[in-house]
Write a protein that holds these residues in place. Structure first.
Motif, PDB file in Angstrom:
ATOM      1  N   LEU A   1       0.704  -1.298   0.044  1.00 59.39           N
ATOM      2  CA  LEU A   1      -0.107  -0.107  -0.043  1.00 59.39           C
ATOM      3  C   LEU A   1       0.999   1.186   0.107  1.00 59.39           C
ATOM      4  O   LEU A   1       0.517   2.210  -0.552  1.00 59.39           O
ATOM      5  CB  LEU A   1      -0.915   0.052   1.258  1.00 59.39           C
ATOM      6  N   ILE A   2       2.006   1.277   0.740  1.00 60.44           N
ATOM      7  CA  ILE A   2       2.830   2.163   0.700  1.00 60.44           C
ATOM      8  C   ILE A   2       3.350   2.624  -0.683  1.00 60.44           C
ATOM      9  O   ILE A   2       3.455   3.669  -1.249  1.00 60.44           O
ATOM     10  CB  ILE A   2       3.778   2.097   1.581  1.00 60.44           C
ATOM     11  N   VAL A   3       3.976   1.537  -1.517  1.00 60.98           N
ATOM     12  CA  VAL A   3       4.154   1.493  -2.830  1.00 60.98           C
ATOM     13  C   VAL A   3       3.257   2.337  -3.661  1.00 60.98           C
ATOM     14  O   VAL A   3       3.502   2.856  -4.498  1.00 60.98           O
ATOM     15  CB  VAL A   3       4.901   0.464  -3.314  1.00 60.98           C
ATOM     16  N   LEU A   4       1.812   1.709  -3.593  1.00 56.47           N
ATOM     17  CA  LEU A   4       0.656   2.271  -4.131  1.00 56.47           C
ATOM     18  C   LEU A   4       0.697   3.761  -4.133  1.00 56.47           C
ATOM     19  O   LEU A   4       0.603   4.506  -5.246  1.00 56.47           O
ATOM     20  CB  LEU A   4      -0.372   1.545  -3.692  1.00 56.47           C
TER      21      LEU A   4
ATOM     22  N   TYR B   1      -2.331  24.409 -10.991  1.00 53.15           N
ATOM     23  CA  TYR B   1      -1.094  23.998 -10.582  1.00 53.15           C
ATOM     24  C   TYR B   1      -0.650  23.925  -9.023  1.00 53.15           C
ATOM     25  O   TYR B   1      -0.225  23.210  -8.499  1.00 53.15           O
ATOM     26  CB  TYR B   1      -0.026  24.694 -11.432  1.00 53.15           C
ATOM     27  N   VAL B   2      -1.122  24.735  -8.350  1.00 54.04           N
ATOM     28  CA  VAL B   2      -1.118  24.949  -6.791  1.00 54.04           C
ATOM     29  C   VAL B   2      -1.670  23.864  -6.304  1.00 54.04           C
ATOM     30  O   VAL B   2      -1.063  23.240  -5.266  1.00 54.04           O
ATOM     31  CB  VAL B   2      -1.560  26.171  -6.420  1.00 54.04           C
ATOM     32  N   VAL B   3      -2.918  23.307  -6.708  1.00 54.68           N
ATOM     33  CA  VAL B   3      -3.568  22.215  -6.258  1.00 54.68           C
ATOM     34  C   VAL B   3      -2.741  21.009  -6.487  1.00 54.68           C
ATOM     35  O   VAL B   3      -2.644  19.994  -5.506  1.00 54.68           O
ATOM     36  CB  VAL B   3      -4.966  22.105  -6.733  1.00 54.68           C
ATOM     37  N   MET B   4      -2.195  20.805  -7.661  1.00 48.40           N
ATOM     38  CA  MET B   4      -1.257  19.775  -8.071  1.00 48.40           C
ATOM     39  C   MET B   4      -0.099  19.661  -7.015  1.00 48.40           C
ATOM     40  O   MET B   4       0.354  18.658  -6.698  1.00 48.40           O
ATOM     41  CB  MET B   4      -0.829  19.882  -9.326  1.00 48.40           C
ATOM     42  N   ALA B   5       0.345  20.803  -6.688  1.00 51.27           N
ATOM     43  CA  ALA B   5       1.839  20.619  -5.906  1.00 51.27           C
ATOM     44  C   ALA B   5       1.236  20.273  -4.333  1.00 51.27           C
ATOM     45  O   ALA B   5       2.051  19.682  -3.908  1.00 51.27           O
ATOM     46  CB  ALA B   5       2.120  22.277  -5.746  1.00 51.27           C
ATOM     47  N   ALA B   6       0.113  20.765  -3.941  1.00 49.44           N
ATOM     48  CA  ALA B   6      -0.337  20.177  -2.580  1.00 49.44           C
ATOM     49  C   ALA B   6      -0.514  18.931  -2.848  1.00 49.44           C
ATOM     50  O   ALA B   6      -0.467  18.035  -1.752  1.00 49.44           O
ATOM     51  CB  ALA B   6      -1.698  21.107  -2.457  1.00 49.44           C
ATOM     52  N   MET B   7      -1.097  18.115  -3.937  1.00 47.79           N
ATOM     53  CA  MET B   7      -1.363  16.606  -4.016  1.00 47.79           C
ATOM     54  C   MET B   7       0.010  16.014  -3.895  1.00 47.79           C
ATOM     55  O   MET B   7       0.031  14.586  -3.538  1.00 47.79           O
ATOM     56  CB  MET B   7      -2.131  16.252  -5.225  1.00 47.79           C
ATOM     57  N   VAL B   8       0.948  16.651  -4.299  1.00 48.43           N
ATOM     58  CA  VAL B   8       2.396  15.595  -4.158  1.00 48.43           C
ATOM     59  C   VAL B   8       2.755  15.482  -2.477  1.00 48.43           C
ATOM     60  O   VAL B   8       3.284  14.444  -2.065  1.00 48.43           O
ATOM     61  CB  VAL B   8       3.411  16.665  -4.437  1.00 48.43           C
ATOM     62  N   LEU B   9       1.972  16.297  -1.463  1.00 49.75           N
ATOM     63  CA  LEU B   9       2.005  15.948  -0.113  1.00 49.75           C
ATOM     64  C   LEU B   9       1.805  14.454   0.209  1.00 49.75           C
ATOM     65  O   LEU B   9       1.860  13.982   1.292  1.00 49.75           O
ATOM     66  CB  LEU B   9       1.402  16.872   0.703  1.00 49.75           C
ATOM     67  N   ILE B  10       0.569  13.881  -0.685  1.00 52.68           N
ATOM     68  CA  ILE B  10       0.299  12.543  -0.504  1.00 52.68           C
ATOM     69  C   ILE B  10       1.502  11.547  -0.413  1.00 52.68           C
ATOM     70  O   ILE B  10       1.540  10.617   0.553  1.00 52.68           O
ATOM     71  CB  ILE B  10      -0.819  12.019  -1.716  1.00 52.68           C
ATOM     72  N   GLY B  11       2.406  11.835  -1.381  1.00 58.38           N
ATOM     73  CA  GLY B  11       3.656  11.072  -1.319  1.00 58.38           C
ATOM     74  C   GLY B  11       4.492  11.309  -0.065  1.00 58.38           C
ATOM     75  O   GLY B  11       5.259  10.612   0.639  1.00 58.38           O
TER      76      GLY B  11
ATOM     77  N   VAL C   1       3.600  12.485   3.022  1.00 56.55           N
ATOM     78  CA  VAL C   1       3.038  11.936   4.174  1.00 56.55           C
ATOM     79  C   VAL C   1       3.224  10.228   4.132  1.00 56.55           C
ATOM     80  O   VAL C   1       3.714   9.691   5.012  1.00 56.55           O
ATOM     81  CB  VAL C   1       1.634  12.118   4.300  1.00 56.55           C
ATOM     82  N   THR C   2       3.303  10.019   2.837  1.00 57.00           N
ATOM     83  CA  THR C   2       3.279   8.119   2.719  1.00 57.00           C
ATOM     84  C   THR C   2       4.928   7.996   3.065  1.00 57.00           C
ATOM     85  O   THR C   2       5.247   6.890   3.878  1.00 57.00           O
ATOM     86  CB  THR C   2       3.198   7.735   1.431  1.00 57.00           C
ATOM     87  N   ALA C   3       6.022   8.746   2.833  1.00 57.12           N
ATOM     88  CA  ALA C   3       7.149   8.586   3.142  1.00 57.12           C
ATOM     89  C   ALA C   3       7.457   8.689   4.607  1.00 57.12           C
ATOM     90  O   ALA C   3       8.616   7.901   5.007  1.00 57.12           O
ATOM     91  CB  ALA C   3       8.047   9.623   2.044  1.00 57.12           C
ATOM     92  N   LEU C   4       7.021   9.693   5.095  1.00 57.62           N
ATOM     93  CA  LEU C   4       7.219   9.924   6.480  1.00 57.62           C
ATOM     94  C   LEU C   4       6.517   8.627   7.386  1.00 57.62           C
ATOM     95  O   LEU C   4       7.158   8.317   8.349  1.00 57.62           O
ATOM     96  CB  LEU C   4       6.368  11.268   6.835  1.00 57.62           C
ATOM     97  N   ALA C   5       5.482   8.200   6.767  1.00 56.68           N
ATOM     98  CA  ALA C   5       4.772   7.066   7.337  1.00 56.68           C
ATOM     99  C   ALA C   5       5.544   5.464   7.147  1.00 56.68           C
ATOM    100  O   ALA C   5       5.456   4.659   8.080  1.00 56.68           O
ATOM    101  CB  ALA C   5       3.287   6.749   6.987  1.00 56.68           C
ATOM    102  N   ALA C   6       6.337   5.490   6.219  1.00 56.65           N
ATOM    103  CA  ALA C   6       6.870   4.463   5.975  1.00 56.65           C
ATOM    104  C   ALA C   6       8.133   4.097   6.777  1.00 56.65           C
ATOM    105  O   ALA C   6       8.584   5.080   7.716  1.00 56.65           O
ATOM    106  CB  ALA C   6       7.508   4.371   4.505  1.00 56.65           C
ATOM    107  N   THR C   7       8.893   2.902   6.624  1.00 57.96           N
ATOM    108  CA  THR C   7       9.998   2.603   7.400  1.00 57.96           C
ATOM    109  C   THR C   7      10.929   2.580   6.585  1.00 57.96           C
ATOM    110  O   THR C   7      11.077   2.082   5.261  1.00 57.96           O
ATOM    111  CB  THR C   7       9.823   1.493   8.335  1.00 57.96           C
ATOM    112  N   GLU C   8      12.361   2.697   6.878  1.00 61.09           N
ATOM    113  CA  GLU C   8      13.352   2.536   6.028  1.00 61.09           C
ATOM    114  C   GLU C   8      13.722   1.135   5.689  1.00 61.09           C
ATOM    115  O   GLU C   8      13.697   0.396   6.723  1.00 61.09           O
ATOM    116  CB  GLU C   8      14.676   3.273   6.686  1.00 61.09           C
ATOM    117  N   PRO C   9      13.968   0.919   4.501  1.00 63.02           N
ATOM    118  CA  PRO C   9      14.172  -0.515   4.061  1.00 63.02           C
ATOM    119  C   PRO C   9      15.563  -1.151   4.820  1.00 63.02           C
ATOM    120  O   PRO C   9      16.407  -0.276   5.005  1.00 63.02           O
ATOM    121  CB  PRO C   9      14.347  -0.542   2.554  1.00 63.02           C
ATOM    122  N   GLY C  10      15.489  -2.350   5.522  1.00 66.33           N
ATOM    123  CA  GLY C  10      16.461  -2.922   6.064  1.00 66.33           C
ATOM    124  C   GLY C  10      17.994  -3.002   5.474  1.00 66.33           C
ATOM    125  O   GLY C  10      18.707  -2.688   5.682  1.00 66.33           O
TER     126      GLY C  10
END
Length: 456
Positions: free
Chosen positions: A34-37, A208-218, A220-229
């Motif tokens: 789901l994180i990769v998605l 375009y400003v809205v599209m810039a804001a939507m990058v935040l989905i990625g 937040v996902t990166a922050l919620a993920a864990t670093e690969p072992g």
């Protein structure tokens, strides 16, 4: 440092039992998948913002067609991204790497820069300063391709073998949805803003400003993920090296590791040729449909609607096939299906103008192509075993895979002109034969066995 971390060497293991239907689909609900998605959505979102969507904005602003045509060059970073992939593999980003880790640090860093680049592009005016628009678009493409480098490395390193294909299928589906949001979604947004009384230029800016804001989905996902072992261990192994030394070792190691493998050149030739059948026919699909007598609206509605749905379903089907069967068998399934599907266009050439027949041909081609793509990328991921330079190796392999699409298929128009449409698409089936011969050759010599227990 030239030694390979122990984690990079696949351990010997008995073949896993064949996955059940339920297990084949449940893998898509794993947290890592789901994180990769979600990261796939973040990767697909910016592509059209420096491409087709930007060209619509420029045309509406009155920019001449000659200038618009030159904007195809803005996509150059996507082709050359392997040149700076060693920097992503080797360098630490101040503050970000320390706070989030090697891969996640680069993810967040590239996304912050991407948001800034999109906002900068939003503030430009195509009618007054096409040069500044070009610079802004080039920055967006560069930051977007950098994000792609990191996401690919993160996906390969974070997912176990049993989830690689499912992760790629999810990534492809979300990538397509991200592209849809940044094309049709932006156009709907701009129209909505204009309906409130905002001027056209301001409406495009806010889109375009809205599209810039939507990058935040990625983000937040990166922050919620864990670093690969694997990445964490590679980071620990190279911590004492100087930055320049790490970059040189990442670049040299990525290339040399392939060349010292048995049958390296055959494997690289297979990488170039496996998707050649798709590229050869895909180059001529749009001219064929128009030449047959379909309207632009017919083509747009069926390719963008039915074709997208077939691609998404095919991507998940490819993930299921690749999880259920060994890698070599999956490649046979994907390779044969994507080649034979070209015959649906030969059939369409005889049927003529019929929307249902076009929908069937487009669906067959997109569905089988997506199956082949997911399985093929699972193979590319299996080749990238060393976490010291995963990003560099994967960027290099995808660049090689693009050779068929960019260069080998350039003569397709001359072949179609000389043979006619029915025979041309039959020839597209034949051009898949060299890749299948290489597949059989590599399989007989144990190439796929040497990759380890890659039963995805």
């Amino acid at each position: 440092m030239t030694s390979t971390p122990e984690a990079a060497k696949p351990p010997s293991a008995p073949a896993a039992p064949r996955a059940s239907w339920r297990e084949g689909w449940e893998v898509y609900l794993q947290r890592r998948v789901l994180i990769v998605l979600l990261l796939g959505f973040s990767s697909g979102l910016p592509l059209a913002l420096s491409g087709s969507t930007l060209l619509v904005w420029m045309r509406e602003a009155g920019v001449d067609l000659g200038t618009i045509g030159l904007f195809a060059l803005v996509g150059t970073p996507y082709t050359l991204k392997f040149l700076w992939a060693p920097l992503v593999d080797a360098l630490h980003v101040p503050v970000f790497t320390r706070a989030f880790g090697r891969r996640r640090g680069w993810l967040v860093f590239s996304q912050v820069l991407l948001i800034g680049a999109i906002l900068l592009l939003a503030l430009t005016d195509p009618a007054r300063s096409p040069l500044f628009v070009a610079l802004g678009a080039l920055l967006v493409a560069t930051m977007s391709s950098t994000q792609d480098i990191v996401v690919d490395a993160f996906r390969v390193e974070s997912l176990p073998e049993s989830e690689q294909a499912a992760g790629m299928a999810s990534y492809v589906a979300a990538y397509r949805i991200g592209m849809l949001v940044s094309t049709a979604g932006v156009l709907f947004l701009v129209s909505a803003f204009e309906s409130t009384g905002i001027g056209r230029s301001s409406a495009w800016m806010w889109g375009y400003v809205v599209m810039a804001a939507m990058v935040l989905i990625g983000t937040v996902t990166a922050l919620a993920a864990t670093e690969p072992g694997q990445s964490a261990r590679a980071e620990a192994a190279t911590r004492g090296e100087a930055a320049l030394s790490r970059v040189m070792h990442a670049a040299a190691g990525a290339f040399s590791e392939f060349l010292v493998r048995k049958y390296a050149w055959a494997a690289l030739a297979f990488v170039v040729l496996f998707k050649f059948t798709d590229a050869f026919s895909g180059t001529m699909t749009a001219p064929f449909v128009i030449d047959l007598g379909f309207t632009r609206n017919d083509y747009a509605a069926i390719v963008k609607g039915v074709g997208l749905a077939a691609t998404l379903i095919g991507g998940f089907a490819g993930g299921y096939v690749a999880r259920r069967y060994p890698l070599a068998a999956s490649l046979w399934i994907g390779g044969v299906l994507q080649a034979v599907a070209n015959l649906s266009f030969s059939w369409l050439a005889y049927v003529g103008v019929n929307q249902w027949a076009l929908a069937f041909a487009i669906s067959a081609e997109n569905f089988t192509s997506a199956i082949g793509t997911v399985i093929f990328v699972a193979y590319l991921s299996a080749l990238c075993k060393n976490p010291l330079h995963t990003a560099t190796q994967y960027a290099l392999l995808t660049a090689l895979a693009a050779v068929g699409r960019t260069y080998l298929s350039s003569g397709a128009g001359y072949v179609a002109k000389a043979t006619g449409w029915p025979l041309f698409f039959a020839i597209c089936v034949v051009v898949a034969v060299p890749s299948l011969i290489l597949l059989a050759w590599l399989q007989r010599r144990g190439h796929f066995d040497e990759l380890g227990p890659v039963k995805v």
